[in-house]
Design a protein around this motif. Structure first.
Motif, short mmCIF file in Angstrom:
data_model
loop_
_atom_site.label_atom_id
_atom_site.label_comp_id
_atom_site.label_asym_id
_atom_site.label_seq_id
_atom_site.Cartn_x
_atom_site.Cartn_y
_atom_site.Cartn_z
N PHE A 293 -16.88 -30.12 55.33
CA PHE A 293 -18.18 -30.28 55.96
C PHE A 293 -18.25 -31.59 56.72
CE2 PHE A 293 -22.46 -32.03 55.90
CZ PHE A 293 -23.25 -30.96 56.29
N PRO A 294 -18.82 -31.62 57.94
CA PRO A 294 -19.29 -30.50 58.74
C PRO A 294 -18.39 -30.21 59.93
CG PRO A 294 -20.38 -32.47 59.50
CD PRO A 294 -19.33 -32.90 58.49
N PHE A 295 -17.10 -30.52 59.83
CA PHE A 295 -16.20 -30.44 60.98
C PHE A 295 -15.84 -28.99 61.32
CE2 PHE A 295 -15.17 -34.81 59.39
CZ PHE A 295 -15.71 -35.49 60.48
N ASP A 296 -15.36 -28.80 62.57
CA ASP A 296 -15.10 -27.45 63.04
C ASP A 296 -13.90 -26.80 62.37
OD1 ASP A 296 -13.17 -29.01 64.30
OD2 ASP A 296 -13.56 -28.26 66.32
N MET A 297 -13.00 -27.58 61.79
CA MET A 297 -11.87 -27.01 61.07
C MET A 297 -12.22 -26.65 59.63
SD MET A 297 -9.26 -26.41 62.94
CE MET A 297 -7.87 -26.30 61.82
N GLY A 298 -13.49 -26.75 59.29
CA GLY A 298 -13.94 -26.42 57.95
C GLY A 298 -14.43 -24.99 57.84
N ALA A 299 -15.02 -24.71 56.70
CA ALA A 299 -15.60 -23.40 56.43
C ALA A 299 -17.11 -23.54 56.39
CB ALA A 299 -15.09 -22.85 55.09
N ALA A 300 -17.79 -22.89 57.32
CA ALA A 300 -19.25 -22.99 57.37
C ALA A 300 -19.89 -22.35 56.15
CB ALA A 300 -19.77 -22.32 58.65
N ASP A 301 -19.25 -21.35 55.58
CA ASP A 301 -19.75 -20.66 54.38
C ASP A 301 -18.62 -20.62 53.35
OD1 ASP A 301 -20.87 -19.04 52.45
OD2 ASP A 301 -21.74 -17.62 53.88
N PRO A 302 -18.39 -21.72 52.65
CA PRO A 302 -17.23 -21.78 51.75
C PRO A 302 -17.32 -20.80 50.59
CG PRO A 302 -18.66 -23.69 51.42
CD PRO A 302 -19.16 -22.99 52.65
N VAL A 303 -18.53 -20.48 50.15
CA VAL A 303 -18.67 -19.52 49.04
C VAL A 303 -18.24 -18.13 49.50
CG1 VAL A 303 -20.25 -18.48 47.38
CG2 VAL A 303 -20.49 -20.91 47.98
N ALA A 304 -18.62 -17.74 50.71
CA ALA A 304 -18.19 -16.45 51.25
C ALA A 304 -16.68 -16.41 51.42
CB ALA A 304 -18.88 -16.17 52.58
N ALA A 305 -16.09 -17.51 51.87
CA ALA A 305 -14.64 -17.56 52.00
C ALA A 305 -13.95 -17.41 50.66
CB ALA A 305 -14.22 -18.87 52.67
N LEU A 306 -14.53 -17.99 49.63
CA LEU A 306 -13.99 -17.84 48.28
C LEU A 306 -14.16 -16.41 47.79
CD1 LEU A 306 -12.89 -18.94 45.60
CD2 LEU A 306 -15.23 -19.70 45.05
N ARG A 307 -15.31 -15.82 48.03
CA ARG A 307 -15.57 -14.46 47.59
C ARG A 307 -14.59 -13.48 48.24
NH1 ARG A 307 -17.59 -12.40 43.23
NH2 ARG A 307 -19.62 -13.46 43.37
N ALA A 308 -14.16 -13.77 49.48
CA ALA A 308 -13.24 -12.89 50.20
C ALA A 308 -11.88 -12.79 49.52
CB ALA A 308 -13.07 -13.36 51.64
#
Length: 334
Positions: A293-308
């Protein structure tokens, strides 16, 4: 009770540090090196990107609002790696680290129930690193953030032994986050400096910690690797083979894969298949939610990325926050 959702990879931009280094000898050369490593296209895009994100990088209210939108309860906030300034002389390096520590602690103090902080140490001056770690802990920070190396020094350098000893003794978190890759101009197009360079630097730095025996000598050391540890966790088979067949690769007591379960890794790998493999290699108790957070190489929704990644539910909740909550709890109260 459900553990809070904890993001261990989030950054703060500190104007106080920028003002401190402006026009100092060595700063221009460091900026020139950064320009060569990244190339003009990357610098132009990155400059605009950071300007767009100055609000959440500096303003606590905007940070908290963004956390709420992402479903994040707690952030572990570390200075932007652009604040390392490993070129600085002793006096400036001490001032940079102490200024960063104090400013990060002040930022987090606006919402202490939701923000924990990490400070900086001057890796280019190993004898000052212990003092800087002491200062960070004294400011109430949970530990410090370090790069993958300093000019002329790898993390395996014996000069860092007092630093590792104090970090292990105090239980301070050491967040390993590269900044810049020594492959230099080979990566100066297509943002290879980040997409390739950062995973390379993670793998090299962790390999130095493993093969040199640092983790053997300091078993209580709590190192958290950004970007899922880079290329290392998914390629430990080759390291294990070298350890088995070559006597010159036997600097550590166990084969390298053993140490994946002695480190912690954030979840920021941008691929659910890689994340599942990281959990398999390191263990579900050694992976922590991370967003950059909050850079463009990050994950805007890290919980969704984990859930995937479709992990078993207990593992999902451990990575989402349970592991980090335990890591951030002082040992004496655990």
């Amino acid at each position: 009770m459900t553990a809070p959702t904890v993001d261990v990879h989030a950054h703060v931009l500190l104007p106080e540090v920028d003002r401190l280094v402006a026009d100092r000898p060595g700063h221009a050369a460091a900026r020139a090196l950064d320009a060569r490593r990244n190339g003009p296209d990357a610098l132009a895009v990155s400059g605009a990107m950071v300007r767009e994100r100055l609000g959440p990088l500096t303003d606590v209210a905007q940070r908290l609002a963004a956390m709420d939108r992402a479903g994040v309860d707690v952030q572990l906030v570390s200075p932007s790696p652009s604040h390392y300034h490993y070129w600085a002389d002793r006096d400036l390096a001490r001032a940079v680290c102490e200024t960063a520590n104090t400013a990060t602690a002040k930022h987090c103090a606006h919402a202490p129930e939701r923000l924990r902080g990490l400070g900086l140490v001057p890796l280019q001056h190993p004898d000052l690193a212990v003092r800087a770690l002491d200062h960070a802990v004294g400011e109430g920070l949970a530990g410090v953030e370090i790069g993958s190396h300093a000019p002329g020094r790898e993390l395996s350098d014996p000069a860092y032994e007092p630093f590792w000893e104090l970090a292990a003794e105090t239980g301070a978190i050491v967040f390993l986050h590269p900044f810049g890759c020594t492959l230099d101009e080979r990566l100066d197009r297509w943002y290879l400096s980040n997409s390739v360079g950062q995973p390379v630097e993670n793998a090299v730095a962790l390999s130095h910690l493993i093969f040199s025996g640092v983790l053997d000598r300091h078993p209580r050391l709590r190192v958290v690797a950004a970007h899922g540890g880079g290329y290392l966790p998914t390629h430990l088979g080759r390291a294990d083979h070298a350890w088995r067949v070559r006597p010159d690769a036997r600097g550590c007591a166990h084969q390298p894969s053993h140490y994946a379960r002695r480190l912690w890794f954030d979840s920021l790998v941008h691929d659910p298949h890689v994340l599942r493999e990281l959990v398999r290699v390191a263990g579900a108790d050694r992976v922590l939610l991370g967003s950059d957070f909050p850079f463009d190489m990050g994950a805007a929704d890290p919980v969704a990325a984990l859930r995937a990644a479709d992990l078993p539910e207990p593992d999902f909740h451990a990575v989402r926050g349970g592991n980090a909550a335990a890591l951030l709890t002082p040992e004496e109260t655990r």
